[in-house]
Design an enzyme around this catalytic site. Structure first.
Site, PDB file in Angstrom:
ATOM      1  CB  SER A 129      -0.946   0.015   1.204  1.00  0.00           C
ATOM      2  OG  SER A 129      -0.234   0.127   2.413  1.00  0.00           O
ATOM      3  CE  LYS A 166      -3.082   2.207   4.101  1.00  0.00           C
ATOM      4  NZ  LYS A 166      -2.391   1.028   4.663  1.00  0.00           N
TER       5      LYS A 166
END
Length: 215
Positions: A129, A166
């Protein structure tokens, strides 16, 4: 080991040891099944339970890689704590502190001050990701423990029982955890009713966990 292993149990045990030495974390049941040529992960599970009964391994419930080697744990307990080394965190069990002893796979011989700000631990990266900023599967992310974070920083965030890496963005009560990969949608968190805990900020990457640090 208190009791001798059968040949098949020894093969499974040797594969677990080899995987942990090469990758720094244990294999899943599916990976064991593929390596041993089993048709189903259930066969791997049966051998793991037998190995646990014989004292060769220790099983941790609630995680796909919850396998520990008592021989290595006993050796680690007899050694002086490596104050100038960074713990490598592998699989994180749901709901437990990220620096819990059972999460530490091994130690990396890098001093915390190698990174700025100083790192408190290394977290092994899962998935892709964050690949567009060079944080790849199997890399070690150096993390500085703090809950103070600015927009745009890379964070280790806990959402209920999940820990994720993230980019952090906040506007009022709304937090967006942004993936650096177009295939992944951002995670939206409303702080008025959604749980969110910041475990730390990313301060560097060790490529592939092989000691090549990228500050």
């Amino acid at each position: 080991m208190a009791r001798p292993l059968t040949q098949r149990q020894q093969n499974v045990y040797d594969f677990i040891v080899k995987t942990m030495q090469e990758l720094g974390y244990p294999p899943t049941r599916a990976e064991i099944s593929r390596a041993m040529g089993y048709r189903s992960p259930n066969a791997a599970e049966e051998h793991l339970r037998a190995l646990e009964r014989k004292g060769a391994i220790r099983m941790i419930s609630g995680t796909s890689r919850g396998i520990r080697l008592p021989a290595q744990e006993a050796e680690a307990e007899t050694e002086e704590a490596p104050a100038r080394q960074l713990p490598i965190i592998g699989e994180v069990a749901a709901g437990s502190p990220i620096l819990a002893a059972e999460h530490i796979d091994r130690y990396c011989p890098l001093p915390p001050e190698y990174f700025t700000p100083r790192a408190d631990y290394l977290l092994r990266v899962r998935g892709l990701s964050m690949k567009e900023i060079g944080i790849l599967e199997g890399d070690l992310l150096a993390v500085h423990r703090t809950d103070r974070v600015r927009n745009g920083q890379i964070v280790v965030a806990r959402l209920e029982d999940e820990v994720t890496v993230k980019r952090f963005q906040r506007k009022g009560h709304q937090v967006t955890l942004v993936a650096e990969n177009a295939d992944f949608a951002p995670i939206e968190v409303d702080l008025r009713h959604d749980p969110l805990e910041i475990e730390g900020i990313g301060v560097g990457v060790i490529r592939g966990g092989n000691g090549q640090a990228l500050s």
